[in-house]
Design a protein around this motif. Structure first.
Motif, PDB file in Angstrom:
ATOM      1  N   THR A 247      -3.452   8.102   0.562  1.00  0.00           N
ATOM      2  CA  THR A 247      -3.507   7.203  -0.592  1.00  0.00           C
ATOM      3  C   THR A 247      -2.098   6.897  -1.087  1.00  0.00           C
ATOM      4  O   THR A 247      -1.340   7.799  -1.435  1.00  0.00           O
ATOM      5  N   CYS A 248      -1.778   5.614  -1.129  1.00  0.00           N
ATOM      6  CA  CYS A 248      -0.437   5.175  -1.513  1.00  0.00           C
ATOM      7  C   CYS A 248      -0.268   5.280  -3.029  1.00  0.00           C
ATOM      8  O   CYS A 248      -1.105   4.777  -3.780  1.00  0.00           O
ATOM      9  N   PRO A 249       0.798   5.899  -3.520  1.00  0.00           N
ATOM     10  CA  PRO A 249       1.006   6.018  -4.970  1.00  0.00           C
ATOM     11  C   PRO A 249       1.409   4.688  -5.614  1.00  0.00           C
ATOM     12  O   PRO A 249       1.315   4.539  -6.835  1.00  0.00           O
ATOM     13  N   GLU A 250       1.836   3.712  -4.833  1.00  0.00           N
ATOM     14  CA  GLU A 250       2.230   2.403  -5.366  1.00  0.00           C
ATOM     15  C   GLU A 250       1.021   1.503  -5.596  1.00  0.00           C
ATOM     16  O   GLU A 250       0.793   1.026  -6.705  1.00  0.00           O
ATOM     17  N   CYS A 251       0.255   1.274  -4.518  1.00  0.00           N
ATOM     18  CA  CYS A 251      -0.859   0.328  -4.627  1.00  0.00           C
ATOM     19  C   CYS A 251      -2.198   1.051  -4.794  1.00  0.00           C
ATOM     20  O   CYS A 251      -3.227   0.406  -4.951  1.00  0.00           O
ATOM     21  N   LEU A 252      -2.179   2.388  -4.762  1.00  0.00           N
ATOM     22  CA  LEU A 252      -3.357   3.212  -5.017  1.00  0.00           C
ATOM     23  C   LEU A 252      -4.498   2.956  -4.035  1.00  0.00           C
ATOM     24  O   LEU A 252      -5.646   3.223  -4.342  1.00  0.00           O
ATOM     25  N   ARG A 253      -4.176   2.432  -2.862  1.00  0.00           N
ATOM     26  CA  ARG A 253      -5.211   2.226  -1.848  1.00  0.00           C
ATOM     27  C   ARG A 253      -5.198   3.394  -0.870  1.00  0.00           C
ATOM     28  O   ARG A 253      -4.151   3.976  -0.592  1.00  0.00           O
ATOM     29  N   ASP A 254      -6.411   3.706  -0.328  1.00  0.00           N
ATOM     30  CA  ASP A 254      -6.495   4.604   0.823  1.00  0.00           C
ATOM     31  C   ASP A 254      -6.237   3.724   2.039  1.00  0.00           C
ATOM     32  O   ASP A 254      -7.066   2.913   2.425  1.00  0.00           O
TER      33      ASP A 254
ATOM     34  N   THR B 108       5.299   5.859   0.523  1.00  0.00           N
ATOM     35  CA  THR B 108       4.344   4.808   0.178  1.00  0.00           C
ATOM     36  C   THR B 108       3.713   4.305   1.472  1.00  0.00           C
ATOM     37  O   THR B 108       4.089   4.746   2.553  1.00  0.00           O
ATOM     38  N   CYS B 109       2.771   3.356   1.350  1.00  0.00           N
ATOM     39  CA  CYS B 109       2.203   2.764   2.547  1.00  0.00           C
ATOM     40  C   CYS B 109       3.224   1.811   3.166  1.00  0.00           C
ATOM     41  O   CYS B 109       4.231   1.456   2.541  1.00  0.00           O
ATOM     42  N   LEU B 110       2.965   1.364   4.371  1.00  0.00           N
ATOM     43  CA  LEU B 110       3.930   0.508   5.080  1.00  0.00           C
ATOM     44  C   LEU B 110       4.082  -0.843   4.379  1.00  0.00           C
ATOM     45  O   LEU B 110       5.172  -1.405   4.336  1.00  0.00           O
ATOM     46  N   ASP B 111       2.963  -1.366   3.813  1.00  0.00           N
ATOM     47  CA  ASP B 111       3.033  -2.646   3.115  1.00  0.00           C
ATOM     48  C   ASP B 111       3.977  -2.571   1.920  1.00  0.00           C
ATOM     49  O   ASP B 111       4.843  -3.434   1.732  1.00  0.00           O
ATOM     50  N   CYS B 112       3.805  -1.500   1.125  1.00  0.00           N
ATOM     51  CA  CYS B 112       4.655  -1.342  -0.055  1.00  0.00           C
ATOM     52  C   CYS B 112       6.106  -1.127   0.371  1.00  0.00           C
ATOM     53  O   CYS B 112       7.031  -1.670  -0.264  1.00  0.00           O
ATOM     54  N   ALA B 113       6.336  -0.369   1.411  1.00  0.00           N
ATOM     55  CA  ALA B 113       7.694  -0.106   1.882  1.00  0.00           C
ATOM     56  C   ALA B 113       8.348  -1.413   2.330  1.00  0.00           C
ATOM     57  O   ALA B 113       9.528  -1.655   2.074  1.00  0.00           O
TER      58      ALA B 113
HETATM   59 ZN    ZN Z   1       0.970   0.797  -0.959  1.00  0.00          ZN
END
Ligand code: ZN
Length: 127
Positions: free
Chosen positions: A98-105, A116-121
């Motif tokens: 679960t990404c702490p930025e966008c809160l998605r699993d 973070t997830c790759l999208d947020c990065a």
């Molecule tokens: Zn994210």
């Protein structure tokens, strides 16, 4: 019995420290970890009880290879996680995805170096 087989025949362990057998000569109550697992068993705290030794010419060089054996009479049934343990594991794994930025699993374990997830990065990198 061939010379090489005789060399690895040491049921008392006087030569090798633990009972030692040539391939296919170990008594039936001594199993490898893989064989124990296939029977739904685990060593259960016992150490290695015996070994099988054989010569191998793999990788070009002649060497002695060993397989370690456990006594099936000391083995215990494999532990299966309880429902609570499985739930806790599932929760821990979900947290790692679960990404702490966008809160998605996001469906994969977040790379530790990004946090973070790759999208947020990618968004951070683009900004
Ligand atoms: Zn994210």
């Amino acid at each position: 019995m061939s010379r090489i087989r005789a060399a690895f025949w040491d049921p008392t362990g006087s030569q090798y420290g633990i009972p030692t057998y040539p391939r296919k000569m170990a008594p039936p109550h001594l199993l490898t970890l893989r064989q124990l697992t296939a029977e739904g068993l685990r060593p259960g705290g016992q150490g290695v009880q015996a070994q099988v030794l054989w010569r191998s010419r793999r990788h070009g060089a002649a060497g002695v290879r060993a397989a370690y054996l456990y006594d099936v009479r000391l083995a215990l049934p494999k532990r299966t996680p309880t429902a609570r343990q499985r739930a806790a594991l599932g929760k821990a794994n979900a947290a790692r995805r679960t990404c702490p930025e966008c809160l998605r699993d996001v469906g994969y374990v977040l790379p530790r170096h990004l946090g973070t997830c790759l999208d947020c990065a990618e968004e951070v990198a683009a900004a």
